[in-house]
Design a protein around this motif. Structure first.
Motif, PDB file in Angstrom:
ATOM      1  N   ILE A   1       1.120  -1.132   0.151  1.00  0.00           N
ATOM      2  CA  ILE A   1       0.201  -0.226   0.438  1.00  0.00           C
ATOM      3  C   ILE A   1       1.089   0.895  -0.308  1.00  0.00           C
ATOM      4  O   ILE A   1       0.623   2.441  -0.261  1.00  0.00           O
ATOM      5  N   SER A   2       2.404   0.704  -0.147  1.00  0.00           N
ATOM      6  CA  SER A   2       2.739   2.637   0.154  1.00  0.00           C
ATOM      7  C   SER A   2       3.294   3.135  -1.339  1.00  0.00           C
ATOM      8  O   SER A   2       3.536   4.166  -1.048  1.00  0.00           O
ATOM      9  N   ALA A   3       2.675   2.403  -2.105  1.00  0.00           N
ATOM     10  CA  ALA A   3       2.962   2.539  -3.604  1.00  0.00           C
ATOM     11  C   ALA A   3       2.173   3.905  -3.738  1.00  0.00           C
ATOM     12  O   ALA A   3       1.592   4.367  -3.581  1.00  0.00           O
ATOM     13  N   GLU A   4       2.963   4.869  -4.729  1.00  0.00           N
ATOM     14  CA  GLU A   4       2.820   6.059  -4.882  1.00  0.00           C
ATOM     15  C   GLU A   4       1.278   6.409  -5.244  1.00  0.00           C
ATOM     16  O   GLU A   4       0.526   7.296  -4.715  1.00  0.00           O
ATOM     17  N   LYS A   5       1.146   4.990  -6.329  1.00  0.00           N
ATOM     18  CA  LYS A   5      -0.123   5.107  -6.756  1.00  0.00           C
ATOM     19  C   LYS A   5      -1.513   5.410  -5.980  1.00  0.00           C
ATOM     20  O   LYS A   5      -3.032   5.557  -6.445  1.00  0.00           O
ATOM     21  N   TYR A   6      -1.625   4.393  -5.200  1.00  0.00           N
ATOM     22  CA  TYR A   6      -2.430   4.375  -3.846  1.00  0.00           C
ATOM     23  C   TYR A   6      -2.620   5.664  -2.947  1.00  0.00           C
ATOM     24  O   TYR A   6      -3.618   5.800  -2.243  1.00  0.00           O
ATOM     25  N   GLY A   7      -1.252   7.000  -2.985  1.00  0.00           N
ATOM     26  CA  GLY A   7      -2.149   7.722  -1.733  1.00  0.00           C
ATOM     27  C   GLY A   7      -1.320   7.409  -0.729  1.00  0.00           C
ATOM     28  O   GLY A   7      -0.964   6.629  -0.397  1.00  0.00           O
ATOM     29  N   LYS A   8      -1.602   7.954   0.785  1.00  0.00           N
ATOM     30  CA  LYS A   8      -1.914   8.275   2.379  1.00  0.00           C
ATOM     31  C   LYS A   8      -2.826   7.034   2.136  1.00  0.00           C
ATOM     32  O   LYS A   8      -3.996   7.058   2.372  1.00  0.00           O
ATOM     33  N   VAL A   9      -2.387   5.183   2.106  1.00  0.00           N
ATOM     34  CA  VAL A   9      -3.309   4.280   3.057  1.00  0.00           C
ATOM     35  C   VAL A   9      -2.933   4.468   4.385  1.00  0.00           C
ATOM     36  O   VAL A   9      -2.147   3.612   4.782  1.00  0.00           O
ATOM     37  N   VAL A  10      -4.056   3.630   5.300  1.00  0.00           N
ATOM     38  CA  VAL A  10      -3.499   3.795   6.480  1.00  0.00           C
ATOM     39  C   VAL A  10      -4.237   2.126   6.873  1.00  0.00           C
ATOM     40  O   VAL A  10      -5.373   1.718   6.123  1.00  0.00           O
ATOM     41  N   TYR A  11      -3.521   0.714   7.133  1.00  0.00           N
ATOM     42  CA  TYR A  11      -4.004  -0.677   7.178  1.00  0.00           C
ATOM     43  C   TYR A  11      -3.511  -0.853   8.703  1.00  0.00           C
ATOM     44  O   TYR A  11      -2.827  -0.245   9.444  1.00  0.00           O
ATOM     45  N   THR A  12      -4.493  -1.340   9.324  1.00  0.00           N
ATOM     46  CA  THR A  12      -4.957  -1.968  10.572  1.00  0.00           C
ATOM     47  C   THR A  12      -5.455  -3.182  10.376  1.00  0.00           C
ATOM     48  O   THR A  12      -5.776  -3.762   9.800  1.00  0.00           O
ATOM     49  N   ARG A  13      -4.727  -4.362  11.505  1.00  0.00           N
ATOM     50  CA  ARG A  13      -4.725  -5.718  11.703  1.00  0.00           C
ATOM     51  C   ARG A  13      -5.706  -5.968  12.827  1.00  0.00           C
ATOM     52  O   ARG A  13      -4.472  -6.026  13.759  1.00  0.00           O
ATOM     53  N   TYR A  14      -6.898  -5.975  13.191  1.00  0.00           N
ATOM     54  CA  TYR A  14      -7.640  -6.686  14.238  1.00  0.00           C
ATOM     55  C   TYR A  14      -7.619  -7.862  14.293  1.00  0.00           C
ATOM     56  O   TYR A  14      -8.331  -8.622  13.348  1.00  0.00           O
ATOM     57  N   ALA A  15      -6.230  -9.003  14.853  1.00  0.00           N
ATOM     58  CA  ALA A  15      -6.865 -10.604  14.915  1.00  0.00           C
ATOM     59  C   ALA A  15      -7.163 -10.851  13.283  1.00  0.00           C
ATOM     60  O   ALA A  15      -5.793 -10.705  12.063  1.00  0.00           O
ATOM     61  N   ASP A  16      -8.339 -11.542  13.020  1.00  0.00           N
ATOM     62  CA  ASP A  16      -8.450 -11.719  11.465  1.00  0.00           C
ATOM     63  C   ASP A  16      -9.184 -10.807  10.597  1.00  0.00           C
ATOM     64  O   ASP A  16      -9.437 -10.683   8.858  1.00  0.00           O
ATOM     65  N   ASP A  17      -9.378  -9.159  10.983  1.00  0.00           N
ATOM     66  CA  ASP A  17     -10.030  -8.031  10.882  1.00  0.00           C
ATOM     67  C   ASP A  17      -8.530  -7.533   9.826  1.00  0.00           C
ATOM     68  O   ASP A  17      -8.411  -6.542  10.709  1.00  0.00           O
ATOM     69  N   LEU A  18      -8.859  -7.586   8.757  1.00  0.00           N
ATOM     70  CA  LEU A  18      -7.859  -6.351   7.933  1.00  0.00           C
ATOM     71  C   LEU A  18      -8.307  -5.006   7.541  1.00  0.00           C
ATOM     72  O   LEU A  18      -9.761  -5.155   7.156  1.00  0.00           O
ATOM     73  N   VAL A  19      -8.423  -3.969   7.661  1.00  0.00           N
ATOM     74  CA  VAL A  19      -9.078  -2.423   7.270  1.00  0.00           C
ATOM     75  C   VAL A  19      -8.175  -1.801   6.724  1.00  0.00           C
ATOM     76  O   VAL A  19      -6.435  -1.680   6.815  1.00  0.00           O
ATOM     77  N   PHE A  20      -8.156  -1.045   5.467  1.00  0.00           N
ATOM     78  CA  PHE A  20      -7.537  -0.301   4.546  1.00  0.00           C
ATOM     79  C   PHE A  20      -8.713   0.877   4.698  1.00  0.00           C
ATOM     80  O   PHE A  20     -10.120   0.809   4.276  1.00  0.00           O
ATOM     81  N   SER A  21      -7.956   2.422   4.807  1.00  0.00           N
ATOM     82  CA  SER A  21      -8.771   3.816   4.123  1.00  0.00           C
ATOM     83  C   SER A  21      -7.847   4.468   4.084  1.00  0.00           C
ATOM     84  O   SER A  21      -6.844   4.352   4.117  1.00  0.00           O
ATOM     85  N   THR A  22      -8.406   5.070   2.906  1.00  0.00           N
ATOM     86  CA  THR A  22      -7.791   6.032   2.364  1.00  0.00           C
ATOM     87  C   THR A  22      -8.637   7.696   2.017  1.00  0.00           C
ATOM     88  O   THR A  22      -9.964   7.174   1.706  1.00  0.00           O
ATOM     89  N   GLU A  23      -8.746   8.218   1.528  1.00  0.00           N
ATOM     90  CA  GLU A  23      -8.645   9.962   0.997  1.00  0.00           C
ATOM     91  C   GLU A  23      -9.099   9.465  -0.570  1.00  0.00           C
ATOM     92  O   GLU A  23      -9.882  10.287  -0.639  1.00  0.00           O
ATOM     93  N   LYS A  24      -8.174   8.740  -1.565  1.00  0.00           N
ATOM     94  CA  LYS A  24      -8.417   9.249  -2.981  1.00  0.00           C
ATOM     95  C   LYS A  24      -9.601   7.340  -3.151  1.00  0.00           C
ATOM     96  O   LYS A  24      -9.388   6.819  -2.611  1.00  0.00           O
TER      97      LYS A  24
END
Length: 313
Positions: A173-196
């Motif tokens: 998710i650090s690729a420039e094409k994605y912009g600023k992306v936030v990633y967290t994992r709560y056990a088996d629950d993956l969450v991604f968020s962005t403004e783009k």
């Protein structure tokens, strides 16, 4: 020194008690079944007291010393579901992915290379030999030498094993094409968020490819629980908490309505005594994660909430 001797010394128990706990480790486990909301049931494994004691020693003295990725938010001291939600509060677009059969997908073979590498660098006062590895396998793993739901040590081990995966995701998710992306994992629950806008759909495709190529651990996506959402559309949810368009974090409407219903029943004298504890639990949770809503209902049900808390003392 052998790890068994170290455990015996620090817990002030004889070696033979540890030997006995290991010998019956997998035969003295109680198995419960709880119904899933999606249908079917989930097996919960409850180890013996002796086994749990050894697991807690391993968690405190060994596993907690092994680093995990910063994206890992579950089962860590001083980190809560509210902290997890706060990481995403400034973004509008969300992707949620759930890993299928998470704990059973992590095996002893996934964990042992990491433990060996840590032991070689940390050099604790016990030897990681074949006997020590056997102890950890018997004490902390169960069916097919995999993690068991209900074992105190399973969450900590899962975070350790998932560190490499979390690193790969963070790189993706650090690729420039994605912009600023936030990633967290709560056990088996993956969450991604962005403004783009549109980024979450692209991440979803790449992540599915990454997971398919990941063999250790052998994780899989639960496609039924994969969801795209947005805070402006009212569908942004992180570990059960709702993120509003202004970044405000609260609980979902159904939970609010349920709490109001329970308080109304209590006011009318119609709430069952056994449900009062449940209501107190809801109120405590609400007070922590949604203080604005708690303040609102406290004004309307001040007498009832005060009475409930007084009776609970």
């Amino acid at each position: 020194m052998h790890i068994k001797r170290t455990i015996a010394n620090e817990l002030s128990i004889p070696d033979n008690l540890i030997d006995e706990a290991i010998r019956v480790a997998r035969s003295h486990v109680k198995i419960f079944h709880i119904e899933k909301k999606s249908g079917g049931s989930r097996e919960i494994f409850h180890p013996s007291k002796k086994l749990k004691t050894i697991q807690y020693w391993l968690i405190h003295s060994v596993f907690s010393q092994i680093p995990v990725h910063d994206a890992s938010m579950a089962y860590r001291n001083d980190i809560s579901i509210l902290d997890n939600a706060r990481k995403h509060r400034s973004n509008r677009f969300f992707l949620k992915m759930d890993l299928k059969d998470f704990f059973p997908s992590i095996s002893f073979n996934d964990f042992i290379p990491i433990l060996r590498d840590w032991h070689a660098k940390a050099k604790p006062n016990w030897v990681l030999d074949e006997e020590a590895e056997h102890l950890i396998k018997k004490v902390c793993f169960y069916k097919n030498d995999c993690l068991a739901i209900g074992y105190p040590s399973s969450p900590t081990i899962s975070n350790i094993v998932m560190r490499d995966f979390d690193s790969k995701v963070s790189t993706l998710i650090s690729a420039e094409k994605y912009g600023k992306v936030v990633y967290t994992r709560y056990a088996d629950d993956l969450v991604f968020s962005t403004e783009k806008k549109g980024v979450c759909s692209e991440i979803k495709k790449e992540l599915q490819t990454l997971i398919q190529a990941t063999t250790s651990p052998n994780i899989k996506v639960n496609n039924l629980k994969t969801k795209l959402g947005s805070s402006t559309g009212g569908t942004a949810s992180v570990t059960g908490l709702k993120i509003c368009s202004d970044g405000h974090i609260t609980i979902h409407r159904k939970q609010k309505d349920h709490i109001r219903l329970l308080l109304s029943l209590y006011r009318k004298g119609k709430l069952r005594p056994e449900d009062e504890k449940s209501l107190l639990g809801h109120l405590s949770y609400c007070h922590y994660v949604a203080p604005d809503f708690y303040t609102k209902i406290s004004k309307k049900f001040f007498k009832e909430i005060h009475e409930l808390r007084t009776n609970d003392l």
